[in-house]
Design a protein around this motif. Structure first.
Motif, mmCIF file in Angstrom:
data_model
loop_
_atom_site.group_PDB
_atom_site.id
_atom_site.type_symbol
_atom_site.label_atom_id
_atom_site.label_comp_id
_atom_site.label_asym_id
_atom_site.label_seq_id
_atom_site.Cartn_x
_atom_site.Cartn_y
_atom_site.Cartn_z
ATOM 1 N N VAL A 80 1.178 -1.171 -0.130
ATOM 2 C CA VAL A 80 0.213 -0.194 0.139
ATOM 3 C C VAL A 80 0.887 1.246 0.181
ATOM 4 O O VAL A 80 0.733 2.481 -0.641
ATOM 5 C CB VAL A 80 -0.778 -0.295 1.203
ATOM 6 N N ALA A 81 1.591 1.487 0.152
ATOM 7 C CA ALA A 81 2.242 2.595 1.023
ATOM 8 C C ALA A 81 3.464 2.262 -0.521
ATOM 9 O O ALA A 81 3.889 4.149 -0.954
ATOM 10 C CB ALA A 81 4.063 2.636 1.936
ATOM 11 N N ALA A 82 3.941 1.575 -0.920
ATOM 12 C CA ALA A 82 4.316 1.614 -2.403
ATOM 13 C C ALA A 82 3.623 2.575 -3.102
ATOM 14 O O ALA A 82 3.970 3.383 -4.259
ATOM 15 C CB ALA A 82 5.237 0.360 -2.909
ATOM 16 N N GLU A 83 3.060 2.054 -3.207
ATOM 17 C CA GLU A 83 1.330 2.750 -4.381
ATOM 18 C C GLU A 83 1.619 3.883 -4.232
ATOM 19 O O GLU A 83 1.551 5.054 -5.150
ATOM 20 C CB GLU A 83 0.204 1.884 -4.115
ATOM 21 N N ALA A 84 1.646 4.441 -3.052
ATOM 22 C CA ALA A 84 1.071 5.739 -2.440
ATOM 23 C C ALA A 84 2.434 6.445 -2.736
ATOM 24 O O ALA A 84 2.810 7.724 -3.210
ATOM 25 C CB ALA A 84 0.615 6.333 -0.642
ATOM 26 N N THR A 85 3.926 6.013 -2.766
ATOM 27 C CA THR A 85 4.386 6.420 -2.630
ATOM 28 C C THR A 85 5.229 6.536 -4.506
ATOM 29 O O THR A 85 5.268 8.028 -4.541
ATOM 30 C CB THR A 85 5.875 5.848 -2.258
ATOM 31 N N PHE A 86 4.866 5.609 -5.164
ATOM 32 C CA PHE A 86 4.304 5.723 -6.367
ATOM 33 C C PHE A 86 3.448 7.462 -7.100
ATOM 34 O O PHE A 86 4.071 8.366 -8.526
ATOM 35 C CB PHE A 86 4.261 4.824 -7.409
ATOM 36 N N ASP A 87 2.607 7.262 -6.379
ATOM 37 C CA ASP A 87 1.528 8.284 -7.172
ATOM 38 C C ASP A 87 2.936 9.439 -6.123
ATOM 39 O O ASP A 87 2.240 11.326 -7.246
ATOM 40 C CB ASP A 87 0.287 8.321 -5.962
ATOM 41 N N ALA A 88 2.974 9.842 -5.488
ATOM 42 C CA ALA A 88 3.709 11.137 -5.292
ATOM 43 C C ALA A 88 5.300 11.083 -5.688
ATOM 44 O O ALA A 88 4.948 12.171 -6.877
ATOM 45 C CB ALA A 88 4.837 11.169 -3.540
ATOM 46 N N PHE A 89 5.413 9.989 -6.284
ATOM 47 C CA PHE A 89 6.126 10.471 -7.417
ATOM 48 C C PHE A 89 5.759 10.900 -8.783
ATOM 49 O O PHE A 89 6.428 12.163 -9.348
ATOM 50 C CB PHE A 89 6.824 9.182 -7.380
ATOM 51 N N ALA A 90 4.786 10.085 -8.757
ATOM 52 C CA ALA A 90 4.059 11.029 -10.382
ATOM 53 C C ALA A 90 3.497 12.247 -10.390
ATOM 54 O O ALA A 90 3.520 12.885 -11.307
ATOM 55 C CB ALA A 90 2.901 9.837 -10.878
ATOM 56 N N LYS A 91 3.054 12.509 -8.919
ATOM 57 C CA LYS A 91 2.841 14.182 -8.674
ATOM 58 C C LYS A 91 3.376 14.804 -9.071
ATOM 59 O O LYS A 91 4.058 15.696 -9.814
ATOM 60 C CB LYS A 91 1.896 13.966 -7.703
ATOM 61 N N ASP A 92 4.888 14.512 -8.357
ATOM 62 C CA ASP A 92 6.361 15.543 -8.152
ATOM 63 C C ASP A 92 6.967 15.436 -9.907
ATOM 64 O O ASP A 92 7.304 16.215 -9.801
ATOM 65 C CB ASP A 92 7.078 15.062 -7.289
ATOM 66 N N CYS A 93 6.340 14.320 -10.274
ATOM 67 C CA CYS A 93 6.717 13.984 -11.630
ATOM 68 C C CYS A 93 6.357 15.396 -12.719
ATOM 69 O O CYS A 93 6.731 15.950 -13.601
ATOM 70 C CB CYS A 93 7.209 12.549 -12.305
ATOM 71 N N ALA A 94 4.773 15.514 -12.473
ATOM 72 C CA ALA A 94 3.792 16.084 -13.034
ATOM 73 C C ALA A 94 3.867 17.785 -12.919
ATOM 74 O O ALA A 94 4.459 18.692 -13.887
ATOM 75 C CB ALA A 94 2.644 16.303 -12.881
ATOM 76 N N VAL A 95 4.424 18.087 -11.990
ATOM 77 C CA VAL A 95 4.797 18.838 -11.320
ATOM 78 C C VAL A 95 6.022 19.999 -11.626
ATOM 79 O O VAL A 95 6.558 20.990 -12.668
ATOM 80 C CB VAL A 95 4.826 19.675 -9.972
#
Length: 514
Positions: A280-295
């Motif tokens: 669960v944490a890994a999926e959430a971390t990828f989401d944070a990474f994807a958001k950072d990437c988009a920004v």
């Protein structure tokens, strides 16, 4: 395979430790010794919260330090921090295998950085960068005041790095484990590789096999404290290193100094629960990474998850090898997990995924290489992670149960669920350790516990539960991502500095911005 210069953080294997704590009024019992299964005397202490201990100057009474800056820079690899100087020494500790309690010897590698008079020990994950190297990196990222009040003392945990690092898993078995496709519906090949690994480690390590665990790593820290000439151990635990420090506090409660846990394993979950929490944490971390990437407007674009899953599909028809490692969905998934753990390198991770999609997987596979190969004078990390992780738990999950979990988690946690379920097989063929009689930690000074909102290695909720199990755990929560906050969050790092230097205990539940 020739050595190559790459460095990466590795995710901890699923392990559980039965630690519990309670808070009570002051005890009038005398200090007594309790003998644990390892034969090492274990102290009992007054219960309840204790005051923050005073700092002491170290005496270095038992260690012979030698200049080691150049070799350390080599071990740190291409991402070595600039500047700084290091000294290294070796500590002789007791092997203390269960079959030969109190006997045998083991060499523990330690590194010194900083000019302060008080030693501050650094203990890290068994499958991550060794503690000596973690201390060297922290020396460049912690506030200068810390390095003038303290000297960081990095420790390679027994069996890791230069502390008699274990290399018992055959190279082909390492590769088969790391390269295995999480989408596979039949895990027979993975189980075969794990069986080979366990058989070879039993034959190669003999009595040493069962002595590689967190319980005995805590005893090594007591030897180190004595050698440093201080009455109490000041320490930073990174991830699973916090487990070792918790065991140290349970075994030697009157020796606990000022301690900071930067992430900690969840002591309340069983192996299956801990594995799913990490998924669960890994999926959430990828989401944070994807958001950072988009920004940031990175090369992955606004659909990082879609790009990553497309890469996995693309690799299922590939026979590409890089650095002697097959480029498979398994190695790519392992690499991304390792990259997610290192917040400072998220931009490089995004570039590595893009390059792999274009046919050049060198940067991506270099993240996995330290797991399976001798890199920068460091032994493969998988071996020590496997042995330590399997010695730290008596849980063995039946293959049929893992198959069911793999199918279920693949649906619930599509990026990494199947991989974490398959990791539950890693200890299946290893000898089951004898249960330890871990003393209850009834009393301790405040321990600062830092959680990270999206940490794929020590999830936030588990770290907070670990703090809750301590007699006086104080949580500071960073709303950032990756494994560990020290040196990345100014707010959390300042809280740690003030606690370590000035004994300022922050308010429990303090929140630091991302």
């Amino acid at each position: 395979m020739p050595r190559r210069h790459h460095a990466a953080l590795l995710l901890p294997l699923v392990v559980i430790t039965a630690l519990s704590a309670c808070s009570a009024g002051p005890s009038i019992r005398p200090v007594i010794a309790v003998r644990g299964d390892s034969g090492t005397p274990t102290e009992a202490a007054p219960s309840g919260q204790q005051p923050v201990p005073d700092l002491e100057d170290g005496k270095d009474s038992g260690l012979k330090w030698q200049e080691c800056t150049d070799p350390t820079v080599v071990r740190l690899g291409p991402n070595a921090p600039r500047g700084g100087s290091f000294q290294c020494a070796r500590l002789t500790s007791v092997l203390d295998a269960p079959s030969r309690p109190g006997r045998g010897s083991l060499s523990v590698s330690v590194l010194k950085a900083g000019t302060g008079k008080s030693p501050l020990v650094v203990v890290s994950d068994p499958d991550g960068e060794p503690g000596t190297l973690k201390a060297a990196r922290l020396a460049s990222s912690l506030p200068p005041e810390v390095l003038t009040r303290f000297t960081l003392i990095g420790v390679d945990r027994r069996g890791t790095g230069n502390s008699d690092g274990v290399t018992c898993v055959p190279e082909t078995a390492r590769l088969d484990i790391v390269e295995f496709d999480p989408a596979a519906t039949d895990n027979a090949d993975l189980r075969g590789a794990i069986t080979t690994a366990s058989q070879e480690c039993v034959l190669d390590l003999e009595n040493r096999l069962t002595a590689m665990d967190s319980w005995r790593a805590a005893a090594d820290l007591e030897k180190l404290r004595e050698a440093l000439g201080v009455g109490k151990l000041n320490a930073i635990g990174v991830g699973d290193g916090s487990r070792v420090l918790t065991l140290y506090a349970s075994r030697f409660p009157t020796r606990v100094g000022r301690m900071v846990f930067d992430g900690a394993p969840d002591p309340t979950l069983d192996a299956i629960g801990a594995a799913e929490a990490k998924a669960v944490a890994a999926e959430a971390t990828f989401d944070a990474f994807a958001k950072d990437c988009a920004v940031r407007g990175c090369a992955l674009g606004a659909n990082a998850k879609q790009e990553f899953t497309a890469l996995l599909d693309q690799l299922r028809g590939s026979n590409q090898r890089v650095l002697g490692i097959r480029v498979t969905p398994g190695t790519a998934s392992q690499a991304v997990l390792l990259g997610l753990a290192d917040r400072a390198r998220w931009p490089q991770l995004a570039d590595a995924i893009v390059a792999a999609k274009a046919g050049d997987a060198t940067a991506l596979i270099s993240l996995v290489e330290p797991l399976v190969a001798d890199v920068n004078e460091n032994p493969p990390r998988l071996d020590a992670a496997l042995v330590t992780g399997c010695n730290d738990t008596s849980t063995r999950i039946p293959p049929d149960r893992v198959t069911v979990l793999t199918t279920d988690w693949r649906e619930k946690h599509p990026l990494f669920g199947a991989l974490y379920a398959q990791r539950l097989l890693l200890c299946a063929s290893f000898p089951v350790p004898s249960p330890l009689k871990v003393p209850t930690l009834n009393g301790a000074p405040p321990i600062l516990v830092i959680s990270t909102a999206t940490d794929p290695v020590t999830p936030q909720q588990g770290t907070e539960r670990a703090a809750g199990q301590l007699p006086a755990g104080v949580v500071v929560g960073w709303q950032g991502g990756g494994h560990g906050a020290l040196g990345l969050s100014q707010c959390a790092t300042t809280a740690a500095k003030d606690f370590l230097i000035d004994a300022k205990v922050p308010a429990n539940g303090t929140v630091c911005p991302p």
